[in-house]
Write an enzyme that holds these catalytic residues in place. Sequence first.
Site, PDB file in Angstrom:
ATOM      1  CD  GLU A 484     -69.100  38.966 -28.240  1.00 33.75           C
ATOM      2  OE1 GLU A 484     -69.418  39.921 -27.508  1.00 33.75           O
ATOM      3  OE2 GLU A 484     -69.768  37.915 -28.284  1.00 33.75           O
ATOM      4  CG  ASP A 547     -76.540  38.302 -33.897  1.00 34.17           C
ATOM      5  OD1 ASP A 547     -75.397  37.991 -33.526  1.00 34.17           O
ATOM      6  OD2 ASP A 547     -77.564  37.679 -33.553  1.00 34.17           O
TER       7      ASP A 547
END
Length: 635
Positions: A484, A547
Amino acid sequence: MEKELIKKDFYEAVNGDWLKKHKIPEHRVGWGSFYQIDENLRKLKTNLLNKWVNDNSEIQDEPMLIEMIKLYKLVKDWKSRREHGLKPIMEKLHWVENLSSWKDVEDNYQYMAYNGYFLPLIFFVEKDFKDSSKQILGLSDTPIILPEKNYYKDKNKSEQLLSVYSNMVKTLLFKIIKNKDKVDKLVNDRLALDKMFVEYALSAEESAEYTKLYNIIDIDKINQSIKVLDVNKITEKLVGQKVMDLNIINTKLLDGLNNLFNNETFELYKSSLYIETLLSACSLLDNKTREIAGTYSRALSGIKKPKSKDKEAIDFTISVFDMPFGLFYGKKYFGEEGKKNVEYMVHNMIKIYQDRLERNTWLGEKTREKAILKLSKIGVHIGYPSEIRPFYKNFIVKKYNGFDDLLKNVNHFFALQREYEFKQYLKPVNKNLWSMSPALVNAYFNPNMNHIVFPAAIFNVPFYSPKQTSSENYGGIGAVIAHEISHAFDNNGANFDENGNMANWWTKEDKENFDLKAQKMIKLFDQVETSVGKCNGKLTVSENIADAGGVSCALEAAKLEKDFNVKKFYINFAKVWRNKYRDEFAKMLLNVDVHAPAKLRANIQIKNSDDFYKAFKIKENDPMFLNKKDRVKIW
């Protein structure tokens, strides 16, 4: 875990036995780490709501939850719902039948918008991309029946799904209208309008590019593009004041509004409105109607049986009171102690990100300083929010006519919510408010708020547990947290500054370098085969960038702990993404989801990580080997 398989397919080596042993529950589209936590959460919700129905002493100081239980009693009164059948929706359907012109629609636009009717122009209030301190009016894309525009290009697939949809709608309409010709006309009109909508709709790829969704247009320009509706009048009534301009998500609509909405298309719209009004209420009518109305969505997802009445009652009730219940859940089952433990991990990873930015070799000094400033301003929200939106306090269950109490209460609640949302126009943004319930297994970064949010429900095994080693926790929730944070610097997030404003804080050279790296990430995933089709590297690029940053940053943080174990880190990262989907649902995700398939998220990102090769003795000829020049390092 099969040691030799590690070198061929790490995801399969870690999760293979689990995937073989576990079946997808009949009410689920898939099964895996997220779903298991969610299923356990549903059991907790079920136990709590059924306990509170008989004894609400635990929540007597929680007036919103008291009202939630009143609604739950209405939702699960299936005997009464069966007796009344479609009677509760007839008033709304008769109201639709009495509309005779676009002028009628225009005069009732505020009522229709607040009460969730299917509208020709879908307005909503959103944060201004270039001034994140205020909220503006937006105009949405055209709503289409199939999940995504490209579905219509496959004639066999589209015809099959639209046939399922048509048969479902006809079955529902025959409960009300006994005239086959009239039913056929309604459905044919709905399909005709949908076909027109498709021509102007955005694809999933187009919708994934945030900056292209911001197009401020003078309200008069919109008004000139549609002759049958007065957009000035409509928007002023919606928000309670004059609107000078708005954001149009899809600029193609400007050329299409007069084609879509004119005197010749009114009947197509009215038929569509009738059908969508019926469909929107089906989950609140008798159980047989609810089951029929789920036929199309089950065909999309591959689910064979409808959700049980008990599960439906719990899920629907919680969905209405999602934030009040989520706040209770977060405080009781996660708490301040849980917040402190996770905050330690978050601050570790923000510090690592800062160090990396300071040492960055491909960014110029000016861009690097702006990136560090943005990182320092990221808001961190863990577990549950400090406040929720005020309209929930007005969700008071009332008595109406007996047969329509459930439908009218729910409609009233949603009208209160929509009215509140429209009245936020031009008001300051409250950055304490969340977009997700704490009782949701998920997390997000909001580029316009420059904050990261981690609902309490995600802090469960395998993502996080005090009983897991620090390396397992970093491989789980640590990678999610860093993911995030990385979104602040992905291909979308990188276009927003430290205040959440869409602004270019890059030098030309640095932005070109970043775009080249993003292209490498697209290439890494694009056209990679899965069991149901090929991955779309462009659609999934922002999540793949996040990711990659997530794994890299979380691994570095894990190394700071005394009990660091590199194998446990990678193994738990792969466990987090263990998942099996129904083929139909997996195919749909390939077309519409900005996330890569779970197996690729594990395997390809692990291949990107240099430490993986030494930890598991991966050699050049092993399938899990990726040449160093092809490993994508961005953050």
